[in-house]
Design a protein around this motif. Structure first.
Motif, PDB file in Angstrom:
ATOM      1  N   ILE A 195      15.822  -4.617  -0.372  1.00  0.00           N
ATOM      2  CA  ILE A 195      15.026  -3.751  -1.253  1.00  0.00           C
ATOM      3  C   ILE A 195      15.944  -2.970  -2.182  1.00  0.00           C
ATOM      4  CG2 ILE A 195      13.388  -1.844  -1.331  1.00  0.00           C
ATOM      5  CD1 ILE A 195      12.194  -4.391  -0.220  1.00  0.00           C
TER       6      ILE A 195
ATOM      7  N   TRP B 140       5.418  -0.459   2.768  1.00  0.00           N
ATOM      8  CA  TRP B 140       6.389   0.547   2.339  1.00  0.00           C
ATOM      9  C   TRP B 140       6.445   1.701   3.328  1.00  0.00           C
ATOM     10  CZ3 TRP B 140       9.748  -0.791  -1.244  1.00  0.00           C
ATOM     11  CH2 TRP B 140       9.415  -1.854  -2.082  1.00  0.00           C
TER      12      TRP B 140
ATOM     13  N   GLN C 266      11.995   1.423   3.816  1.00  0.00           N
ATOM     14  CA  GLN C 266      11.877   0.599   2.612  1.00  0.00           C
ATOM     15  C   GLN C 266      11.682   1.474   1.365  1.00  0.00           C
ATOM     16  OE1 GLN C 266      10.103  -0.083   5.502  1.00  0.00           O
ATOM     17  NE2 GLN C 266      11.559  -1.709   6.082  1.00  0.00           N
TER      18      GLN C 266
ATOM     19  N   LEU D  10      14.347   1.743  -1.875  1.00  0.00           N
ATOM     20  CA  LEU D  10      14.032   1.490  -3.275  1.00  0.00           C
ATOM     21  C   LEU D  10      14.331   2.702  -4.147  1.00  0.00           C
ATOM     22  CD1 LEU D  10      12.859  -0.367  -5.432  1.00  0.00           C
ATOM     23  CD2 LEU D  10      10.580   0.474  -4.842  1.00  0.00           C
TER      24      LEU D  10
END
Length: 822
Positions: A372, A405, A409, A413
């Protein structure tokens, strides 16, 4: 005219320096604990944008052009002047004052100063709104209310010290990635010009600008030996480009004619030129990894994978499962750079802020945080390779929508990009704010949008899904939420925003939300709503103010945590056996119910809840009827007002939505025909207007009809999952599509009852799908101009459907206060 209560402070010019110190110390608490943010790349880019803005004379000319379009008889009443931030206490602001030559006949009456053309325009609107009690709305929701505007030479004075209004946060964002399809799909320059005017009057300085990007992509992919024909399967149709751009679908509704690509690029250049002339910062698109299938054959060694199905029937490969270029492939950054360079070549300048939503309703192939992080890093490097000052603006919808998400994660990001180089839109902040649960987006700036960013965030208002027409809002959250977010501990909030999926509905919500770009303290909504009713209709009508207080506490006070999505059975028909729609409390005893099969009450409730989306009722319908009575009894004095007519039609529609079905559909169609904002005809005719030949005209109209009914292909007996998602309460659509569909359903239901047989669900679906496909391809015409007396038709419908014996005697005696309390 007496000045109304002022929600913002008045200051004397002599105190500007002192005020700036106070502002920095007390009115920017979000900066406490985030000094890194203020010195970050984001604020450096904001400084760069200031230096790159067009000259003050150009911005003043833009504001004067707006004034001429808005108030052609008052062009000599106002003077505009650009001033520095230092004049405003170190931040963006506008200043309203009486003109120094006020006493001289023929000279301007009001001087408006501001740091940009946007601030000048917002200052004009603030003055017209709060001192002249006028109202600015989209044309379809009533347009302008200027009857309360005094004549030239009689404009109300402001206090002699002047009015200084500062932005508490620098950015005001506007639009959603899908607004371009639900609302803008068929717009000409004439309509775009009006929208840009609306934006700057509301203080918007950070709008999305997505038009024309397909023409850019066509030129980029030419570099990789991908032909125009290869892209026929990549781009969606004109009404479905938003989802093609996000990689949800490909090819559906296409192919795009070359004339469409060329025309949209020309239109985009006009849009950008006007936005830049006001000093706005348009947000341009960037590369997300979404690529045409032809790229895989041209580069067989490239890491290109299929994404999953997005609502197509049987995962049909003609429309679903788009191709994603892996961020770790060197080609990813190369294509991202090429796209940025092509945009610069076409538009002649950079905006420095770019939108990219790589996994909007598409789940990444793996959940490894390292993957990610590498993905996010590559997306940004693609931008940065074409613009070293690039900032990545990302919609935070994926964090609300997809359970994929989780914190690891999400953090991977958000932290894949240096602090200050990503901004997140907290897209659903009025209902489900992510900034609270994500520890302020893990330090990333964000925008309160009523959605959010990484390291910097925007607090945003989502509010509307699919352009549905439903009276809905959370005014209290709007009036308080952005203030709480900005003043929260270690806040990284850098802006507020409006990110509705479709516009031209619920004007009260957007009127308040736009003000939050300039408020430093929570708004007293009760007082604000009373003034709104006065401004909306051009005069104070106490009973209409009472009605709006009811609406504020009901329709516009949804506090159950659910979001609005219009699932009224008229416009979103349930595709189920009617036995599961039975209401349990019609049975006297808790026992098994026999219809076409036996279900316990518990089983019935579970199946009912899971079989179809049910209407969301968060208010008392009796309260809405009381408000309607007040409108009907007290609307004659303002019945010629387009704003009143729109509200009356909308409120009557809302009150009647759950009444007797088939007669009601016909009667509602008649009601909706009374206002231009509720007509199907303009949607279809604007689509055909952009066509260059009969073939395109047919394709564009099919796109327009399909978007508001059923998407994607279907089998004879299997309907699309995306049916009625973009439903509309439009005259023409109700009578020509919704009513025939309901007639088919009720025919099968009655037959099954008479025969004592099970409901023939498959037969119903076959006829319904056939009706839908035929309607989408039909070419019959619909009116584009409203007709009928909204007030008289609303009274007639009230008498027919809502009148009660107890209410009748009071209502006929015009005792609306007693009637309203029934």
């Amino acid at each position: 005219m007496a000045s109304p209560p002022r929600p913002l402070p008045r200051v004397r010019p002599l105190f500007v320096l002192f005020l700036s110190l106070l502002f920095l110390v007390f009115l920017l608490p979000w900066a406490v604990g985030s000094s890194l943010l203020e010195s970050s790349h984001l604020y450096r880019v904001l400084d760069i944008q200031e230096r790159e803005r067009l000259p003050p004379a150009v911005q003043v000319a833009a504001a004067r052009g707006l004034l001429a379009r808005l108030l052609p008889f008052h062009v000599s009443s106002f003077e505009f002047k650009i001033v520095s931030k230092e004049t405003c206490g170190g931040v963006a602001c506008f200043i309203i004052s009486n003109h120094p030559s006020l006493s001289t006949k023929g000279f301007p009456e009001i001087l408006i100063q501001g740091t940009t053309g946007v601030e000048l325009s917002a200052g004009l609107h603030w003055y017209l709104k709060h001192w002249c009690l006028t109202h600015v709305s989209w044309e379809k929701t009533g347009g302008l209310q200027l009857s309360s505007l005094p004549k030239v030479g009689s404009l109300p004075h402001v206090p002699s010290a002047g009015i200084l209004v500062q932005r508490p946060v620098p950015l005001s964002y506007y639009q959603n990635a899908v607004t371009s399809s639900y609302s803008h799909a068929w717009w000409s320059w004439e309509r775009w010009e009006k929208e840009i005017d609306w934006m700057v009057l509301q203080g918007v300085n950070l709008p999305l600008a997505f038009n024309g990007q397909e023409a850019i992509w066509q030129k980029v992919f030419e570099r990789y030996n991908i032909s125009h024909r290869d892209l026929d399967d990549f781009f969606g149709g004109p009404a479905f480009l938003s989802w093609s751009r996000m990689g949800n679908l490909h090819g559906w509704g296409g192919p795009l004619p070359q004339s469409w690509l060329d025309d949209q690029l020309v239109l985009q250049k006009k849009i950008l030129a006007r936005m830049y002339s006001f000093g706005m910062t348009p947000v341009l698109p960037a590369f997300s990894g979404n690529v045409p299938s032809a790229l895989k054959s041209k580069f067989p060694l490239a890491k290109i994978t299929h994404l999953g199905n997005w609502f197509t029937v049987h995962s049909d490969p003609r429309w679903c499962c788009t191709y994603l270029l892996d961020a770790t492939d060197p080609l990813f950054i190369e294509i991202g750079k090429a796209f940025m360079e092509q945009q610069l070549q076409e538009y002649g300048r950079r905006s420095h802020i770019y939108n990219c939503d790589t996994f909007d309703e598409n789940t990444p192939p793996v959940d490894d945080p390292n993957y990610i992080s590498s993905l996010g890093s590559a997306v940004y490097k693609g931008m940065q390779s074409g613009d070293d000052d690039a900032i990545w603006l990302m919609q935070g919808w994926l964090f609300s929508y997809d359970p994929f998400w989780k914190p690891p994660q999400m953090k991977a990001l958000l932290h894949s990009v240096p602090i200050g180089r990503m901004v997140v839109l907290d897209l659903f902040a009025e209902v489900k704010p992510i900034w609270i649960t994500s520890k302020q987006f893990y330090g990333v700036p964000y925008i309160w949008k009523v959605l959010c960013f990484s390291k910097c965030w925007f607090s945003c208002m989502l509010h509307n899904f699919a352009g549905n027409i439903e009276m809905y809002g959370i005014l209290d959250a709007i009036a308080l939420g952005p203030i709480e977010a900005r003043t929260s501990k270690n806040s990284t909030m850098v802006g507020v925003g409006m990110s509705m999926e479709g516009i031209e509905q619920n004007p009260v919500v957007y009127d308040l939300m736009s003000e939050m770009s300039f408020h430093h303290k929570p708004v007293d909504v009760k007082i604000w709503v009373d003034l709104y009713a006065t401004r909306r209709y051009g005069r104070s009508v106490p009973a209409l103010q009472d009605a709006w207080q009811i609406l504020y506490h009901t329709l516009y006070n949804c506090t159950d945590g659910a979001y609005d999505k219009n699932r009224d059975v008229i416009v979103a028909f349930p595709d189920v056996d009617p036995s599961v729609i039975l209401i349990p409390d019609i049975f006297e005893e808790r026992k098994h119910v026999h219809f076409s099969r036996q279900l316990s009450e518990r089983e019935l409730l579970m199946e009912t809840a899971n079989s179809y989306d049910q209407p969301h009722l968060w208010y008392s319908t009796a309260d809405i009827i009381r408000a309607l009575v007040l409108f009907l009894e007290n609307g004659y004095d303002v019945s010629d007002s387009q704003t009143f007519r729109y509200d009356l039609v909308d409120l009557t529609r809302q009150a009647l939505a759950n009444q007797h079905f088939l007669d009601l559909v016909k009667d509602l169609d008649l009601l909706l025909s009374c206002h231009d904002g509720f007509l199907l005809g303009p949607w279809l005719e604007s689509a055909k207007h952009l066509a260059r030949d009969p073939e395109q005209e047919q394709q564009f109209e099919w796109n327009a009809r399909t978007q508001v009914t059923m998407w994607f292909d279907n089998t004879e007996t299997e309907a699309s999952f995306l049916r009625d998602y973009g439903n509309k309460y439009w005259s023409g659509l109700l009578l020509d599509y919704y009513k025939p569909r309901a007639c088919i359903y009720f025919k099968y239901m009655i037959d099954s009852l008479v025969k004592g047989e099970s409901f023939p669900l498959e037969d119903w679906r076959r006829d319904w799908i056939g009706l839908t496909n035929k309607w989408q391809s039909s070419r019959n015409l619909f009116t584009v101009k409203a007709s009928g007396d909204a007030l008289n038709i609303s009274r007639w419908l009230y008498d027919k459907y809502l009148f009660t014996d107890n209410l009748q005697s009071l209502y006929m005696g015009s005792n609306y206060h007693e009637a309203a309390n029934l």
